[in-house]
Enzyme design. Structure first.
Site, PDB file in Angstrom:
ATOM      1  N   SER A 100       1.079  -1.101  -0.085  1.00 28.91           N
ATOM      2  CA  SER A 100       0.043  -0.438   0.069  1.00 28.91           C
ATOM      3  C   SER A 100       0.794   0.888   0.110  1.00 28.91           C
ATOM      4  CB  SER A 100      -0.892  -0.021   1.198  1.00 28.91           C
ATOM      5  OG  SER A 100      -1.929   1.102   1.337  1.00 28.91           O
TER       6      SER A 100
ATOM      7  N   HIS B   2      -7.030  -5.556   0.331  1.00 25.10           N
ATOM      8  CA  HIS B   2      -6.655  -4.602   0.416  1.00 25.10           C
ATOM      9  C   HIS B   2      -5.631  -5.087   2.040  1.00 25.10           C
ATOM     10  CE1 HIS B   2      -4.549  -0.758  -0.580  1.00 25.10           C
ATOM     11  NE2 HIS B   2      -4.390  -0.951   0.459  1.00 25.10           N
TER      12      HIS B   2
ATOM     13  N   ASP C 201      -9.455  -5.614  -4.737  1.00 25.53           N
ATOM     14  CA  ASP C 201      -9.257  -4.711  -3.933  1.00 25.53           C
ATOM     15  C   ASP C 201     -10.413  -3.075  -4.377  1.00 25.53           C
ATOM     16  OD1 ASP C 201      -8.029  -2.209  -2.255  1.00 25.53           O
ATOM     17  OD2 ASP C 201      -5.469  -2.913  -3.118  1.00 25.53           O
TER      18      ASP C 201
END
Length: 318
Positions: A114, A268, A240
């Site tokens: 991320s 995620h 995601d």
């Protein structure tokens, strides 16, 4: 756990595996402590020959919090006025480089998730001689036209910070029920336990806005990613909701020769069921640059995924 002075910050870190093995530096995402890299996943990577290093980014966990500045004006940053953002992703990449300096490491394999993927990308851009291989997981390039989140996921991200341990647990359940992997869902009890453990370790959340401002204030990395020469792997969940798979696809397309692995059922987060797949993919990518790691002969996605699921065939971006 040890701490290292880096780029004016004190960074909390720990390590797994043989100190003589090639270093794999793990960089975590927005507001997430280094413990989001689960110890068993770190040991899985260490078993493949890496000396694994994970750390708390600035403004998170037990590392330095940047308290000597007013809160950033997120609305203004979104509108293009970045003056209230106290630092950028490039500064966080310098933190990582300084940590390697403190550890006496000239070059390392870099993997980030991320926001950590953004930091890893910037590290490869700014410190190319120090990157043996690059792995960007569930991340994006900084181009705002790709990697967009759903309204529900963005609302989960913007939820008010918890005021106590109980609220931390409930927020963890609500958030990861939205952004987590639909193909590998954690139970509410597991989500609550993780969130409460993170709160117990460090209840501070005031660094979140500054990290978010750093993301928003940093430029699109796409043009500079075209100059990255390290072996690169881009991993993204097909499901995601926070950073759409287009972010990963754009990242792989920007880096010459990058391998793209899109995983069905992955959202995620980093579910335990996918640890073997992720570890094998990271190891295979690192083996392109470093023969000391124990790479599997081939990436057998099906063996690491639940029945009926399978990763998309790896392709090449750029």
């Amino acid at each position: 756990m040890p701490r290292a002075l880096s780029n004016g910050m004190e960074l909390e870190y720990d390590t797994f595996g043989d100190p003589d093995g090639p270093v794999l530096l793990l960089v975590m995402g927005l507001g997430a402590q280094m413990t989001a890299w689960h110890p068993e996943f770190c040991r899985t990577l260490a078993d493949r020959g890496f000396h694994v290093v994970r750390y708390d980014n600035r403004d998170c966990g037990l590392s330095t919090f940047v308290d000597d500045c007013p809160p950033p004006d997120i609305r203004a940053v979104l509108a293009g006025d970045t003056s209230s953002a106290p630092y950028r992703i490039a500064d966080m990449a310098r933190d990582a480089a300084g940590l390697l300096d403190a550890l006496g490491v000239d070059a390392a394999h870099i993997a980030g998730a991320s926001m950590g993927g953004m930091i890893a990308q910037q590290f490869a851009i700014d410190h190319p001689s120090r990157v043996r291989s690059l792995c960007s997981i569930m991340s994006t390039t900084g181009d705002r036209s790709v990697g967009r989140g759903t309204p529900g996921a963005l609302a989960a991200l913007a939820a008010p910070p918890p005021r106590d341990r109980r609220e931390a647990g409930e927020r963890g359940v609500r958030s990861f029920s939205v952004i987590g992997s639909p193909g590998y869902p954690a139970t509410p009890e597991e989500l609550r336990e993780r969130a409460e453990a993170a709160y117990d370790r460090s209840p501070r959340s005031d660094g979140f806005a500054r990290q978010y401002a750093a993301i928003l204030a940093s430029p699109d990395r796409t043009p500079h990613l075209r100059a990255v020469t390290a072996p690169a792997l881009v991993v993204h969940g097909a499901d995601d909701p926070l950073i759409d798979r287009s972010g990963g696809e754009a990242t792989a397309a920007a880096i010459p020769g990058a391998e793209l692995l899109v995983v069905p059922g992955m959202g995620h987060d980093l579910p335990e069921q996918l640890w073997p797949l992720l570890a094998d993919a990271i190891t295979r990518n690192a083996a392109r640059a470093d023969g000391r790691v124990t790479a599997p002969a081939a990436l057998d996605a099906a063996s690491a995924l639940s029945p009926g699921a399978g990763a998309d065939s790896p392709g090449h971006g750029g």
